[in-house]
Design an enzyme around this catalytic site. Structure first.
Site, PDB file in Angstrom:
ATOM      1  CD  GLU A 137      -2.916  -0.748  -0.358  1.00  0.00           C
ATOM      2  OE1 GLU A 137      -2.923   0.390  -0.884  1.00  0.00           O
ATOM      3  OE2 GLU A 137      -3.471  -1.726  -0.891  1.00  0.00           O
ATOM      4  CG  ASP A 139       0.718  35.955 -26.849  1.00  0.00           C
ATOM      5  OD1 ASP A 139      -0.125  36.213 -27.746  1.00  0.00           O
ATOM      6  OD2 ASP A 139       0.686  36.479 -25.723  1.00  0.00           O
TER       7      ASP A 139
END
Ligand SMILES: [Zn+2]
Length: 483
Positions: free
Chosen positions: A150, A372
């Site tokens: 786990e 951009d």
């Protein structure tokens, strides 16, 4: 290991619903054998509940100590989980597996070789079973195998000394056959340790089963209420009779057909490697070496200990409540839970960092530039794309070129940048394969007038014109990694 398990392992009454001789299920064969395969150092197993992970890890403990003459350390998430594992799984296994019982004359009485976190067998092999919370529990003697049960429930940094797998695997530095085994149901996406470990493995295997009607191989998937295929049911009243609908031809597959499908199943990785038994591996039908690190994913739809109907019923019970649904996604689907909503916690973002030793990580296959255009500058970014099923991207570089976009000088600097090459983790220098430039601002004609693509060794910076940047800049949420 699978053969050893079938011959010697026994299901103890404390640790299972049914007591008796163990029988390895087809989907467990490759996972067990990978754990036992000396060519494989790391085995990561992402799983749901009800697929026998705890049993397989117990088998590994027994097999390494008895059959391979090796020492094993197992960590559980907490001290009390470690104690529970010893009492419920480890000790009954010593009692019920005769070849192990023979090595444990101290069984059932007080002895220095028989404590709640330690066993020493008469062949001098040892088990350490410890809680994984405190750093001192990772400072044990050398070992050959480290097992993390786990893993996603462990702290990601053990008292500031590092991740559990890093400090735990150090215990094996002197071993000729080091083995690190990590099994876990996943938790929250992005900070889930088993998912991270699995994604870093050399090969990540999914289980493909043939449709009993059209013979097409496929991964069993949940699909969901609105999906055309996968687990289907007619109405909430008849949900327990849910069937599976073949993705290729829409064949109706009944629950009782699953067993026969699993017997003919195989594991396939994203890179095209296959294995049936975790011992022999193939690429394009040719034998290849076993990978050093592997990951397996398996979930409840493959399990002989539940049904597609129960999976669907549990979903219907959980779907209205995000907490229950998270539990269902983790423990039934065996998948990490993606937090919904706009809000991004700084901590969650921070946890999604990844380290890689070059400008571009191994999983990336192509670099694309985006630009951009503003009135006083160009902002250029290069992004790498790739990863598991092509769903990941990484920001490689961001550059701001200040200047007047009405003048050629600025665009010349951009053209130079478009010839950038970046170091890929493999050592290859990757060019920017294509560049998208914003034409939506005040300099549309300047962008249109840029010289057409200059070739750079085969493929180079081609010009892609976009009237709006938006679709280029927004990657799918699940694909975005924190830069
Ligand atoms: Zn079919």
């Amino acid at each position: 290991m699978a053969e050893w398990a079938d011959e010697y392992f026994y299901l103890s009454v404390e640790s299972s619903y049914t007591q008796g001789v163990w029988e390895t299920r087809p989907f467990q064969v490759a996972i067990l054998n990978a754990m036992g395969n000396d060519d494989i150092v790391e085995v990561n197993w992402i799983k749901s509940a009800r697929v026998g992970c705890t049993k397989c890890i117990t088998i590994a403990l027994a097999y390494f100590a008895e059959h391979r003459q090796r020492n094993v350390i197992m960590w559980q998430p907490t001290d009390s989980a470690a104690e529970d594992f010893m009492k419920q799984h480890a000790e009954p296994t010593i009692r019920d597996v005769p070849v192990l019982r023979k090595l444990a004359p101290w069984y059932g009485r007080k002895h220095r070789d028989n404590t709640l976190d330690y066993k020493r067998f008469t062949n001098s092999r040892q088990w350490f079973i410890r809680g994984g919370k405190s750093a001192k529990n990772y400072r044990e003697k050398s070992t050959d195998a480290s097992i993390y049960d786990e893993l996603s429930s462990f702290d990601d940094d053990i008292e500031k000394e590092g991740p559990p797998t890093v400090i735990g695997d150090k215990r094996m530095e002197g071993s000729a056959y080091p083995k690190s085994i990590r099994g876990s149901t996943p938790k929250t996406k992005g900070e889930c340790q088993i998912s991270k470990a699995a994604n870093e493995a050399d090969e990540f295997f999914y289980r493909y089963l043939p449709c009993p009607h059209c013979d097409e191989y496929q991964v069993l998937e949940w699909g969901g209420e609105k999906a055309k295929h996968e687990i289907k049911w007619d109405s909430p009243e008849t949900v327990l009779q849910a069937h599976y609908e073949c993705k290729h031809t829409g064949c109706v597959i009944r629950q009782h057909e699953l067993e026969g499908m699993d017997e003919r199943g195989e594991w396939r990785s994203g890179s095209g490697m296959t294995t049936r038994d975790g011992l022999k591996f193939y690429c394009d039908g040719k034998p290849v070496d076993a990978p050093l690190s592997v990951a397996f994913h398996i979930w409840a739809a493959y399990s002989p200990w539940t049904t597609w109907g129960k999976i669907a019923r549990d979903f219907l019970r959980a779907k209205g409540d995000p907490n229950k649904l998270k539990g269902w996604v983790n423990t039934t689907k065996g998948e990490a839970w993606e937090e919904e909503g706009e809000r991004v916690e700084a901590h969650h973002l921070y946890m999604r960092r990844e380290q890689y030793p070059a400008q571009v990580p191994q999983a990336a296959v192509v670099i694309v530039g985006f630009v951009d255009v503003q009135d006083d500058r160009l902002e250029a970014s290069s992004w790498a794309f790739g990863g598991e099923r092509g769903t990941e991207s990484w920001l490689v570089e961001h550059q701001v070129f200040r200047g007047d976009p009405g003048r050629h000088e600025l665009w010349n600097r951009l053209t130079q940048w478009r010839h950038s090459r970046y170091e890929h983790e493999s050592g290859v220098m990757l060019p920017i394969a294509a560049t998208g430039i914003d034409t939506g601002g005040h300099y549309t004609q300047m962008v249109y007038s840029l010289p057409s693509a200059t070739r750079v060794s085969g493929y180079g910076p081609a010009k892609v014109q976009t009237s709006a940047l938006h679709p280029w800049w927004v990657a799918p949420a699940r694909a975005t990694k924190a830069a």
